[in-house]
Scaffold this active site. Sequence first.
Site, PDB file in Angstrom:
ATOM      1  N   ARG A 232       4.639   3.070   1.031  1.00  0.00           N
ATOM      2  CA  ARG A 232       5.056   4.463   0.848  1.00  0.00           C
ATOM      3  C   ARG A 232       4.427   5.273   1.978  1.00  0.00           C
ATOM      4  O   ARG A 232       3.303   4.999   2.404  1.00  0.00           O
ATOM      5  CB  ARG A 232       4.583   5.018  -0.499  1.00  0.00           C
ATOM      6  N   ASP A 256       8.436   1.772   7.883  1.00  0.00           N
ATOM      7  CA  ASP A 256       9.727   1.854   7.195  1.00  0.00           C
ATOM      8  C   ASP A 256       9.737   3.053   6.264  1.00  0.00           C
ATOM      9  O   ASP A 256      10.778   3.387   5.688  1.00  0.00           O
ATOM     10  CB  ASP A 256       9.971   0.564   6.390  1.00  0.00           C
ATOM     11  N   GLU A 261       9.848  11.864   4.560  1.00  0.00           N
ATOM     12  CA  GLU A 261      11.173  11.257   4.746  1.00  0.00           C
ATOM     13  C   GLU A 261      12.264  11.868   3.871  1.00  0.00           C
ATOM     14  O   GLU A 261      13.451  11.749   4.191  1.00  0.00           O
ATOM     15  CB  GLU A 261      11.115   9.752   4.482  1.00  0.00           C
ATOM     16  N   HIS A 293      13.523   3.595   5.760  1.00  0.00           N
ATOM     17  CA  HIS A 293      13.388   3.071   4.394  1.00  0.00           C
ATOM     18  C   HIS A 293      14.513   2.086   4.069  1.00  0.00           C
ATOM     19  O   HIS A 293      15.245   2.259   3.091  1.00  0.00           O
ATOM     20  CB  HIS A 293      13.343   4.211   3.366  1.00  0.00           C
TER      21      HIS A 293
HETATM   22  P1  NAD Z   1       3.219  -4.884  -7.322  1.00  0.00           P
HETATM   23  O1  NAD Z   1       2.878  -3.982  -8.452  1.00  0.00           O
HETATM   24  O2  NAD Z   1       3.705  -6.260  -7.606  1.00  0.00           O
HETATM   25  O3  NAD Z   1       1.925  -5.031  -6.367  1.00  0.00           O
HETATM   26  C1  NAD Z   1       1.132  -3.964  -5.979  1.00  0.00           C
HETATM   27  C2  NAD Z   1      -0.280  -4.502  -5.744  1.00  0.00           C
HETATM   28  O4  NAD Z   1      -1.082  -3.436  -5.205  1.00  0.00           O
HETATM   29  C3  NAD Z   1      -0.970  -4.996  -7.020  1.00  0.00           C
HETATM   30  O5  NAD Z   1      -1.476  -6.287  -6.830  1.00  0.00           O
HETATM   31  C4  NAD Z   1      -2.087  -3.981  -7.233  1.00  0.00           C
HETATM   32  O6  NAD Z   1      -3.250  -4.552  -7.828  1.00  0.00           O
HETATM   33  C5  NAD Z   1      -2.354  -3.553  -5.793  1.00  0.00           C
HETATM   34  N1  NAD Z   1      -3.120  -2.322  -5.711  1.00  0.00           N
HETATM   35  C6  NAD Z   1      -3.203  -1.307  -6.620  1.00  0.00           C
HETATM   36  N2  NAD Z   1      -4.066  -0.372  -6.181  1.00  0.00           N
HETATM   37  C7  NAD Z   1      -4.540  -0.808  -4.977  1.00  0.00           C
HETATM   38  C8  NAD Z   1      -5.463  -0.278  -4.053  1.00  0.00           C
HETATM   39  N3  NAD Z   1      -6.119   0.878  -4.297  1.00  0.00           N
HETATM   40  N4  NAD Z   1      -5.696  -0.972  -2.931  1.00  0.00           N
HETATM   41  C9  NAD Z   1      -5.081  -2.151  -2.685  1.00  0.00           C
HETATM   42  N5  NAD Z   1      -4.187  -2.715  -3.540  1.00  0.00           N
HETATM   43  C10 NAD Z   1      -3.931  -2.031  -4.672  1.00  0.00           C
HETATM   44  O7  NAD Z   1       4.244  -4.073  -6.426  1.00  0.00           O
HETATM   45  P2  NAD Z   1       5.250  -4.642  -5.322  1.00  0.00           P
HETATM   46  O8  NAD Z   1       6.543  -4.967  -5.973  1.00  0.00           O
HETATM   47  O9  NAD Z   1       4.556  -5.693  -4.544  1.00  0.00           O
HETATM   48  O10 NAD Z   1       5.505  -3.331  -4.450  1.00  0.00           O
HETATM   49  C11 NAD Z   1       4.460  -2.737  -3.697  1.00  0.00           C
HETATM   50  C12 NAD Z   1       4.915  -1.380  -3.200  1.00  0.00           C
HETATM   51  O11 NAD Z   1       5.916  -1.555  -2.204  1.00  0.00           O
HETATM   52  C13 NAD Z   1       5.612  -0.497  -4.266  1.00  0.00           C
HETATM   53  O12 NAD Z   1       4.663   0.244  -5.027  1.00  0.00           O
HETATM   54  C14 NAD Z   1       6.470   0.411  -3.434  1.00  0.00           C
HETATM   55  O13 NAD Z   1       5.767   1.599  -3.139  1.00  0.00           O
HETATM   56  C15 NAD Z   1       6.700  -0.380  -2.142  1.00  0.00           C
HETATM   57  N6  NAD Z   1       8.117  -0.757  -1.950  1.00  0.00           N
HETATM   58  C16 NAD Z   1       8.751  -0.382  -0.799  1.00  0.00           C
HETATM   59  C17 NAD Z   1      10.082  -0.734  -0.598  1.00  0.00           C
HETATM   60  C18 NAD Z   1      10.833  -0.373   0.679  1.00  0.00           C
HETATM   61  O14 NAD Z   1      12.069  -0.458   0.705  1.00  0.00           O
HETATM   62  N7  NAD Z   1      10.168  -0.008   1.770  1.00  0.00           N
HETATM   63  C19 NAD Z   1      10.772  -1.427  -1.596  1.00  0.00           C
HETATM   64  C20 NAD Z   1      10.086  -1.811  -2.755  1.00  0.00           C
HETATM   65  C21 NAD Z   1       8.760  -1.458  -2.932  1.00  0.00           C
END
Ligand code: NAD
Length: 327
Positions: A232, A256, A261, A293
């Site tokens: 994000r 991305d 945005e 994105h």
């Molecule tokens: P997920 O919930 O499976 O994994 C997130 C991980 O981050 C977890 O293991 C959690 O413990 C960890 N985390 C929480 N707080 C943290 C911190 N302070 N420091 C480090 N790690 C921490 O989620 P995911 O499916 O892997 O997605 C991750 C992120 O990717 C989403 O929250 C979303 O913002 C982003 N995303 C972006 C796109 C895109 O198109 N660019 C698409 C999907 C998701």
Amino acid sequence: MRTILFSSQTYDRESFLGAAAGIELHFQPARLTLDTTALANGFDVVCAFINDDLSAPVLEHLVAGGTRLIALRSAGYNHVDLTAARALGLTVVRVPAYSPHAVAEHAVALILALNRRLHRAYNRTREGDFSLHGLTGFDLVGKRVGVVGTGQIGETFARIMAGFGCQLLAYDPFPNPAVEAMGARYLPLDPLLAESDIISLHCPLNDATRYLINADSLQHMKPGAMLINTGRGALVETPALIEALKSGQLGYLGLDVYEEEANLFFEDRSDLPLQDDVLARLLTFPNVIVTAHQAFLTREALAAIARTTLDNIAAWAAGRPCNQVDA
Ligand code: NAD
């Protein structure tokens, strides 16, 4: 069940119409904001994407217009005021996983393009310039890759980078045994930043992670390191990136997502002056690639988003809500 899909694009129409059964869908290209809430009047379900405004005032208008369910077409829910939703009796559901591969592979695409300067080479050869100066890259094998957030996407990304022969470093308050099994070394954030040649952000945006990468943490990085953000925008304090790029402290940047945005991405603005001076400056650096994105945008991910969203709506309508997000 009358459902309006805000911020919907042609690809949403195709994936949702292919999967819909018994749910009345209205595709609305406008973004959901305080100014557009009236479009949702009479719709039981508002289906929203990542740059839609789901703050308390917007939710209040939606409830007044008859909406009872917010069905997010995303995994992330940092843009929803969940406390307000709960107080208003609104149910919020999301798509917890659609394709971690889509996002992880896009992060890898940014790494490869930045490292081997594909964006510059593409333009050069089209202009008949077949010179190689300034295109030198580095071997990925043996490089240290710091994965910040090792959930579904971070784990998938780590597996791909392990395949290149990289050494994995990881930071996550909840270490993932599958990532440890790949040989990753979990470290606190500062040593991870100091040791990594490449840092990729895959944690959610929340109070603890806002501006995780800032002017101070950029100084802790290995000089010339590469930073990739497909998480994000607000995980990174964007203006600080400009100084780090100017000094060479940051060697490569792949974004991305961008904090500002919402008013830019997903639209063709090529005939308008870019009003965002921070983004405009970032786009002048030869070692920066910004995508709008699009990491989620694969056929497989779109099909999964449509399927899960429609299942979420049907389950809620049947009184058995699933994939619910709660304050
Ligand atoms: P997920 O919930 O499976 O994994 C997130 C991980 O981050 C977890 O293991 C959690 O413990 C960890 N985390 C929480 N707080 C943290 C911190 N302070 N420091 C480090 N790690 C921490 O989620 P995911 O499916 O892997 O997605 C991750 C992120 O990717 C989403 O929250 C979303 O913002 C982003 N995303 C972006 C796109 C895109 O198109 N660019 C698409 C999907 C998701």
